[in-house]
Design a protein around this motif. Sequence first.
Motif, PDB file in Angstrom:
ATOM      1  N   TRP A  43       4.612  -8.536  13.798  1.00 14.88           N
ATOM      2  CA  TRP A  43       3.478  -8.039  13.011  1.00 14.88           C
ATOM      3  C   TRP A  43       2.699  -9.196  12.382  1.00 14.88           C
ATOM      4  O   TRP A  43       1.462  -9.185  12.363  1.00 14.88           O
ATOM      5  CB  TRP A  43       3.982  -7.097  11.918  1.00 14.88           C
ATOM      6  CG  TRP A  43       4.614  -5.839  12.456  1.00 14.88           C
ATOM      7  CD1 TRP A  43       4.398  -5.283  13.675  1.00 14.88           C
ATOM      8  CD2 TRP A  43       5.570  -5.009  11.801  1.00 14.88           C
ATOM      9  NE1 TRP A  43       5.154  -4.151  13.832  1.00 14.88           N
ATOM     10  CE2 TRP A  43       5.885  -3.947  12.689  1.00 14.88           C
ATOM     11  CE3 TRP A  43       6.194  -5.034  10.563  1.00 14.88           C
ATOM     12  CZ2 TRP A  43       6.787  -2.945  12.365  1.00 14.88           C
ATOM     13  CZ3 TRP A  43       7.096  -4.026  10.236  1.00 14.88           C
ATOM     14  CH2 TRP A  43       7.386  -2.995  11.131  1.00 14.88           C
ATOM     15  N   GLU A  68       0.497 -10.770  14.960  1.00 15.67           N
ATOM     16  CA  GLU A  68      -0.697  -9.957  15.224  1.00 15.67           C
ATOM     17  C   GLU A  68      -1.750 -10.157  14.132  1.00 15.67           C
ATOM     18  O   GLU A  68      -2.951 -10.284  14.422  1.00 15.67           O
ATOM     19  CB  GLU A  68      -0.304  -8.481  15.313  1.00 15.67           C
ATOM     20  CG  GLU A  68       0.523  -8.143  16.549  1.00 15.67           C
ATOM     21  CD  GLU A  68       1.011  -6.707  16.536  1.00 15.67           C
ATOM     22  OE1 GLU A  68       0.782  -6.011  15.520  1.00 15.67           O
ATOM     23  OE2 GLU A  68       1.630  -6.278  17.531  1.00 15.67           O
ATOM     24  N   ILE A  69      -1.300 -10.199  12.880  1.00 19.63           N
ATOM     25  CA  ILE A  69      -2.231 -10.405  11.762  1.00 19.63           C
ATOM     26  C   ILE A  69      -2.880 -11.781  11.849  1.00 19.63           C
ATOM     27  O   ILE A  69      -4.099 -11.933  11.658  1.00 19.63           O
ATOM     28  CB  ILE A  69      -1.492 -10.224  10.418  1.00 19.63           C
ATOM     29  CG1 ILE A  69      -1.076  -8.759  10.246  1.00 19.63           C
ATOM     30  CG2 ILE A  69      -2.358 -10.665   9.251  1.00 19.63           C
ATOM     31  CD1 ILE A  69      -0.127  -8.520   9.091  1.00 19.63           C
ATOM     32  N   LYS A 104      -5.548 -11.853  14.530  1.00 16.39           N
ATOM     33  CA  LYS A 104      -6.799 -11.207  14.085  1.00 16.39           C
ATOM     34  C   LYS A 104      -7.577 -12.110  13.133  1.00 16.39           C
ATOM     35  O   LYS A 104      -8.812 -12.191  13.201  1.00 16.39           O
ATOM     36  CB  LYS A 104      -6.474  -9.877  13.403  1.00 16.39           C
ATOM     37  CG  LYS A 104      -6.014  -8.797  14.376  1.00 16.39           C
ATOM     38  CD  LYS A 104      -5.764  -7.485  13.658  1.00 16.39           C
ATOM     39  CE  LYS A 104      -5.329  -6.403  14.654  1.00 16.39           C
ATOM     40  NZ  LYS A 104      -5.103  -5.100  14.002  1.00 16.39           N
ATOM     41  N   GLU A 124     -10.272  -3.931   8.704  1.00 13.75           N
ATOM     42  CA  GLU A 124      -9.246  -3.418   9.612  1.00 13.75           C
ATOM     43  C   GLU A 124      -7.975  -4.268   9.529  1.00 13.75           C
ATOM     44  O   GLU A 124      -6.852  -3.741   9.511  1.00 13.75           O
ATOM     45  CB  GLU A 124      -9.794  -3.427  11.042  1.00 13.75           C
ATOM     46  CG  GLU A 124      -8.881  -2.756  12.058  1.00 13.75           C
ATOM     47  CD  GLU A 124      -9.466  -2.803  13.458  1.00 13.75           C
ATOM     48  OE1 GLU A 124      -9.370  -1.805  14.178  1.00 13.75           O
ATOM     49  OE2 GLU A 124     -10.029  -3.859  13.828  1.00 13.75           O
ATOM     50  N   SER A 125      -8.159  -5.596   9.450  1.00 16.29           N
ATOM     51  CA  SER A 125      -7.009  -6.498   9.347  1.00 16.29           C
ATOM     52  C   SER A 125      -6.251  -6.281   8.039  1.00 16.29           C
ATOM     53  O   SER A 125      -5.019  -6.272   8.013  1.00 16.29           O
ATOM     54  CB  SER A 125      -7.486  -7.950   9.444  1.00 16.29           C
ATOM     55  OG  SER A 125      -6.408  -8.840   9.256  1.00 16.29           O
ATOM     56  N   GLU A 158      -6.177  -3.511   6.249  1.00 18.10           N
ATOM     57  CA  GLU A 158      -5.494  -2.215   6.320  1.00 18.10           C
ATOM     58  C   GLU A 158      -4.213  -2.320   7.158  1.00 18.10           C
ATOM     59  O   GLU A 158      -3.179  -1.733   6.807  1.00 18.10           O
ATOM     60  CB  GLU A 158      -6.434  -1.166   6.924  1.00 18.10           C
ATOM     61  CG  GLU A 158      -7.567  -0.758   5.986  1.00 18.10           C
ATOM     62  CD  GLU A 158      -8.542   0.198   6.654  1.00 18.10           C
ATOM     63  OE1 GLU A 158      -8.396   0.431   7.883  1.00 18.10           O
ATOM     64  OE2 GLU A 158      -9.446   0.707   5.964  1.00 18.10           O
ATOM     65  N   TYR A 159      -4.297  -3.066   8.244  1.00 22.55           N
ATOM     66  CA  TYR A 159      -3.118  -3.242   9.093  1.00 22.55           C
ATOM     67  C   TYR A 159      -2.013  -4.000   8.343  1.00 22.55           C
ATOM     68  O   TYR A 159      -0.833  -3.664   8.438  1.00 22.55           O
ATOM     69  CB  TYR A 159      -3.511  -4.003  10.358  1.00 22.55           C
ATOM     70  CG  TYR A 159      -2.375  -4.176  11.345  1.00 22.55           C
ATOM     71  CD1 TYR A 159      -1.997  -3.135  12.176  1.00 22.55           C
ATOM     72  CD2 TYR A 159      -1.681  -5.381  11.426  1.00 22.55           C
ATOM     73  CE1 TYR A 159      -0.949  -3.280  13.074  1.00 22.55           C
ATOM     74  CE2 TYR A 159      -0.631  -5.539  12.318  1.00 22.55           C
ATOM     75  CZ  TYR A 159      -0.274  -4.489  13.143  1.00 22.55           C
ATOM     76  OH  TYR A 159       0.771  -4.638  14.025  1.00 22.55           O
ATOM     77  N   GLN A 160      -2.438  -5.002   7.573  1.00 22.68           N
ATOM     78  CA  GLN A 160      -1.475  -5.774   6.787  1.00 22.68           C
ATOM     79  C   GLN A 160      -0.795  -4.895   5.740  1.00 22.68           C
ATOM     80  O   GLN A 160       0.417  -4.982   5.527  1.00 22.68           O
ATOM     81  CB  GLN A 160      -2.193  -6.948   6.114  1.00 22.68           C
ATOM     82  CG  GLN A 160      -1.256  -7.932   5.429  1.00 22.68           C
ATOM     83  CD  GLN A 160      -1.988  -9.178   4.966  1.00 22.68           C
ATOM     84  OE1 GLN A 160      -3.141  -9.399   5.330  1.00 22.68           O
ATOM     85  NE2 GLN A 160      -1.319  -9.980   4.166  1.00 22.68           N
ATOM     86  N   LYS A 179      -0.468  -1.684   5.953  1.00 28.75           N
ATOM     87  CA  LYS A 179       0.349  -0.705   6.668  1.00 28.75           C
ATOM     88  C   LYS A 179       1.722  -1.280   7.013  1.00 28.75           C
ATOM     89  O   LYS A 179       2.736  -0.576   6.942  1.00 28.75           O
ATOM     90  CB  LYS A 179      -0.378  -0.280   7.944  1.00 28.75           C
ATOM     91  CG  LYS A 179       0.411   0.705   8.793  1.00 28.75           C
ATOM     92  CD  LYS A 179      -0.291   0.975  10.112  1.00 28.75           C
ATOM     93  CE  LYS A 179       0.574   1.878  10.998  1.00 28.75           C
ATOM     94  NZ  LYS A 179      -0.033   2.082  12.335  1.00 28.75           N
ATOM     95  N   ARG A 180       1.740  -2.556   7.369  1.00 29.47           N
ATOM     96  CA  ARG A 180       3.005  -3.170   7.782  1.00 29.47           C
ATOM     97  C   ARG A 180       3.797  -3.727   6.602  1.00 29.47           C
ATOM     98  O   ARG A 180       5.018  -3.550   6.536  1.00 29.47           O
ATOM     99  CB  ARG A 180       2.732  -4.303   8.783  1.00 29.47           C
ATOM    100  CG  ARG A 180       2.098  -3.851  10.093  1.00 29.47           C
ATOM    101  CD  ARG A 180       2.960  -2.854  10.830  1.00 29.47           C
ATOM    102  NE  ARG A 180       2.476  -2.605  12.180  1.00 29.47           N
ATOM    103  CZ  ARG A 180       2.965  -1.662  12.982  1.00 29.47           C
ATOM    104  NH1 ARG A 180       3.936  -0.860  12.558  1.00 29.47           N
ATOM    105  NH2 ARG A 180       2.476  -1.496  14.194  1.00 29.47           N
TER     106      ARG A 180
END
Length: 333
Positions: free
Chosen positions: A56, A59-60, A63, A99-100, A102-104, A106-107
């Motif tokens: 994860w 991926e961050i 991005k 978006e990045s 929010e993904y961070q 989320k994880r």
Amino acid sequence: MRKQFLYLCLALVVTKTINAQVRGTRIGYIDMEYILQNVSDYSEAKTQLELKAEKWKLEIDTKKIEINKLKESLKAERALLTKELIDERETEINFLEKESLEYQQKRFGANGDLVNQKSVLIKPIQDQVFTAVQDIAERLKYDFIFDKTSDLTMLFAAKRFDISDQILRTLNRIEKREQLTKKQQKEAEARESKEDAIDENPALAERQKLLDEKKATREKVLEDRKLLQEQKKKEFDDKRKQILEDREAKKNGTVSANVKKEDTPTNLTGNNVATEEAKQKQADAKAKLLEDRKKVLEDRKKILEEKRKKILDDREAIKKAKEEKLKENTNNN
């Protein structure tokens, strides 16, 4: 009647208080982190979760690199772009950044996947630990058992009050029992009873510790004795081998280099030096005699070889002479 009942209640309370004071408050604590680190299932699952977290994070980071590239590109081309294109690119960058983020969250957020999966992972083991704590507290009459890693501040905790190893033993027993036969289970129960008795009786635990130390000391002494015997045997074998080599060398008319080296006097004084020098001279003289004898034998062998060669040459010459004479007679006839 009522007075007698009150007196009886008062007596019971006083007796209970006195017993509690005599027995004293028994306190223990556990180290949850230590327990979790020594539970194999948790360690394996934690490793898998850490691998997921690394994925994860990668991926961050990817991005973020893409967003930075877009920002650099916009900065370099801003002077050449129209206002509409600039607004469009800025909107795209803002969207990707949001978006990045929010993904961070989320994880890795407070309620993210990492925290939730860690809770799911740790909860079954925590339940087992709490059950084991209750069993030990009831069996060993503990009044309080704390968790060293909790929010409770523990300024000091003596190691003798740590029951983490007892908890681990209990957890391991539960895990192993599922894989044992009936006979093995009986043996395990007997061993567990002995361990429990040691836990319940500090004096017995101290005695067991002394016995274990004595056993370890005795095993070390036996091991050292065995090593010493092996060393002596090796020295004896080496010495015997050297003697055999020296005998073989004398038989062949040579002197072993090891003998010369060992016979050389070092770190000796007085009569010992003289004795060693005499021995060395004697050995050198003997070696010289053997060498001279060997040389004489070689010379004698050489002379015999020359004589033999001369005889063969003479025979060959006589044979040739006879053949020539026979050939000459044949031609005359």
